[in-house]
Design an enzyme around this catalytic site. Structure first.
Site, PDB file in Angstrom:
ATOM      1  N   TYR B 294       0.834  -1.206   0.000  1.00 28.31           N
ATOM      2  CA  TYR B 294       0.000   0.000   0.000  1.00 28.31           C
ATOM      3  C   TYR B 294       0.872   1.260   0.000  1.00 28.31           C
ATOM      4  O   TYR B 294       1.451   1.637   1.017  1.00 28.31           O
ATOM      5  CB  TYR B 294      -0.878   0.008   1.249  1.00 28.31           C
ATOM      6  CG  TYR B 294      -2.063   0.941   1.197  1.00 28.31           C
ATOM      7  CD1 TYR B 294      -3.309   0.461   0.800  1.00 28.31           C
ATOM      8  CD2 TYR B 294      -1.972   2.275   1.587  1.00 28.31           C
ATOM      9  CE1 TYR B 294      -4.420   1.288   0.778  1.00 28.31           C
ATOM     10  CE2 TYR B 294      -3.075   3.106   1.562  1.00 28.31           C
ATOM     11  CZ  TYR B 294      -4.298   2.610   1.156  1.00 28.31           C
ATOM     12  OH  TYR B 294      -5.392   3.437   1.141  1.00 28.31           O
ATOM     13  N   TYR B 345      -5.052   5.352  -7.711  1.00 29.98           N
ATOM     14  CA  TYR B 345      -5.231   5.250  -6.260  1.00 29.98           C
ATOM     15  C   TYR B 345      -6.627   4.719  -5.983  1.00 29.98           C
ATOM     16  O   TYR B 345      -7.589   5.475  -5.952  1.00 29.98           O
ATOM     17  CB  TYR B 345      -5.000   6.607  -5.588  1.00 29.98           C
ATOM     18  CG  TYR B 345      -5.164   6.581  -4.083  1.00 29.98           C
ATOM     19  CD1 TYR B 345      -4.688   5.515  -3.316  1.00 29.98           C
ATOM     20  CD2 TYR B 345      -5.786   7.629  -3.419  1.00 29.98           C
ATOM     21  CE1 TYR B 345      -4.844   5.500  -1.943  1.00 29.98           C
ATOM     22  CE2 TYR B 345      -5.931   7.623  -2.043  1.00 29.98           C
ATOM     23  CZ  TYR B 345      -5.462   6.555  -1.301  1.00 29.98           C
ATOM     24  OH  TYR B 345      -5.608   6.540   0.062  1.00 29.98           O
TER      25      TYR B 345
END
Lengths: 143, 392
Positions: B294, B345
């Site tokens: 992440y 994203y």
């Protein structure tokens, strides 16, 4: 580097909302006292305020007067404002101050350019009255 | 070399999943700055693509899960899909960082026979709609614990994460140049991925070092994109997966983590989820073939590599700078689709999708002979080990 704008009298437009469980913290600040929650059972200090001691699960607590001295633990410098309250106040340094007694507070350092800020600098609290209800704890370098 | 910081003898064999669950379908929309349609439409398009990929009729879905910040409720999605009976639903509230945690929950539900076919989805107009970099969106207007940080300018996720990064730089000697090599390597991967936002735009370390500060120490190219798009994955039992259209990505291990009372300021959650993850998987970090991590901000890829035990604390910067996270010759290719920094994203959905592709052999930066595909969706808030079907 530019000095932070409004550095002498910072006036955050984004003010804290006082909640019942936190009210003693804010009342103490308005008397120019920095007081931190202290567990009445195991004496551990905790900040920000919480209803229960994470060590012994005791609810009862007092509010311990701090010396107001500490050092810069970490910092960031906001160059691109993320909120209208800070639109005219960048670059803005935000710091974490570790008090001599241990707790860590988020704050700003007065009278310093953001580019001069370093981890480990010694600081002391400066109380800034914002309005009748709110006094905020800022910090300044100890010479 | 990767260090075996976790010894196989320390593992708790009781944590191994005996009945396996698999990811059997993946789907996504295009990624853009302005989708021109609602988050619900993006969600439904992604789910339909994932179900088509799996070869499953939407009426057969009986479980739906989402990020708490996702605006499309399970009920409205179920209504549009025409599911016969929605038997398992729910969201997890940890901002963007819940992708793998949702998978862990879905696996538990399927193993417990609470549901058979669960879809996890994310649809967001993160650029044209609510922008998470805005203090007006992610701030608390001075309420709650925001009272103690927001008046001083600490408002958004990037502020808190930059604060932690600064302290970790001080403690471990890691530098902005190291962060830049994460961004440059991920951009190289994005340049190989036609779906990526930055497919046709290369990035050099000089570009990174010359880019402006957003919230120091984060420069522009340390920060994730803002994206409109949708993604979805479909899970079911491995037993059922064997009769479906695509080769399953078997969930060998799935864990979530949110809080540890013993955490030091610069520890990420990865330090606390890692022992349980490796125990479940019964493998060491050095056995992982490829990793998705992440990357809301580039330094956290390095912190994750360190705190999961792929490298020792303080050594992640050199690992990255020496090319070890690159598809081109690296010992552990990381974020092979371009990640949040250069693909899109999607709050961890990218990591889930790409982790599955690496098991299937369909990535645009495919690693050869993938045995274990590692997926982190929040620097320790959730993590998976995926693998091909070796269970006959």
């Amino acid at each position: 580097m530019d000095k932070q704008k409004d550095i002498m009298i910072p006036e955050p437009l984004l003010m804290p909302v006082i909640e019942v469980e936190h009210s003693f913290f804010w009342e103490s600040l308005s008397k120019n006292e920095l007081r931190i929650q202290k567990c009445s059972n195991c004496a551990i200090l905790r900040y920000p305020p919480n209803p229960m001691c994470s060590q012994c699960q005791f609810f009862e607590h007092s509010w311990e007067l701090m010396s107001g001295n500490g050092e810069i633990f970490s910092y960031v410098v906001t160059h691109q404002p993320t909120h209208s309250a800070f639109r005219d106040r960048t670059p803005l340094a935000t710091v974490i101050v570790e008090l001599d007694e241990g707790p860590r507070l988020v704050s700003n350092i007065l009278n310093i350019s953001p580019s001069e800020i370093k981890i480990g600098m010694k600081v002391r609290v400066v109380f800034q009255k914002m309005d009748d209800e709110i006094t905020l704890p800022f910090f300044e370098l100890i010479d | 070399m990767l260090l075996a910081l976790f010894n196989i003898n320390d593992y708790d064999a009781s944590m191994v999943d005996k009945s396996k669950v698999a990811i059997v379908g993946i789907g996504e929309t295009e990624y853009s700055r302005e989708s021109g349609r609602s988050e619900l439409v993006l969600t439904l398009e992604a789910i339909m693509a994932a179900l088509e990929d799996a070869g499953i009729n939407p009426h057969e879905v009986d479980g739906l899960m989402r990020w708490s910040v996702d605006t499309s409720s399970e009920a409205i999605v179920a209504e549009n899909l025409g599911v016969k009976s929605l038997n398992w639903f729910g969201d997890i509230n940890q901002a963007g960082n819940v992708g793998a945690a949702l998978v862990a929950s879905a696996c538990a539900a399927i193993r417990s026979n609470l549901a058979e076919t669960i879809v996890i989805y994310r649809g967001v107009n993160g650029r044209s709609g609510r922008r998470y970099g805005s203090g007006a969106v992610t701030g608390r207007r001075g309420q709650g614990l925001g009272a103690f940080s927001e008046p001083f300018g600490l408002l958004t996720p990037q502020h808190g994460l930059a604060m932690m990064t600064q302290r970790r730089m001080y403690e471990t000697g890691i530098t902005s140049r190291h962060f830049g090599m994460v961004s440059v390597t991920e951009r190289f991967h994005a340049n190989r991925n036609p779906r990526a936002t930055f497919f046709d735009r290369p990035l050099t370390i000089e570009d990174h070092q010359n880019s402006r500060f957003v919230v120091e120490p984060f420069r522009l190219f340390d920060c994730c994109l803002e994206t409109d798009g949708g993604g979805a994955i479909v899970l079911t039992s491995l037993e059922r997966a064997k009769s479906l259209r695509k080769p399953p990505a078997v969930v060998r291990a799935a864990a979530q983590h949110a809080y540890a009372s013993t955490r030091d300021y610069t520890d990420t959650a990865a330090k606390f989820i890692a022992p349980r993850l490796w125990s479940q998987a019964q493998i060491t970090p050095s056995e992982v073939s490829v990793a998705q991590i992440y990357d809301h901000f580039s330094p956290f890829v390095i912190f994750a590599l360190e705190d999961y035990g792929f490298v020792a604390r303080g050594e992640g910067g050199d690992f990255v700078e020496s090319g070890q996270m690159s598809w081109d010759g690296g010992i552990l290719p990381v974020n092979t689709s371009g990640g949040h920094l250069s693909e899109a994203y999607m709050q961890g959905m990218n990591q889930l999708l790409e982790g599955v592709r690496q098991v299937r052999g369909t990535s645009t930066s495919q690693v050869q002979d993938v045995n274990f595909s590692f997926v982190d969706t929040g620097i320790g808030t959730g993590a998976l080990i995926l693998e091909p079907d070796i269970y006959g």
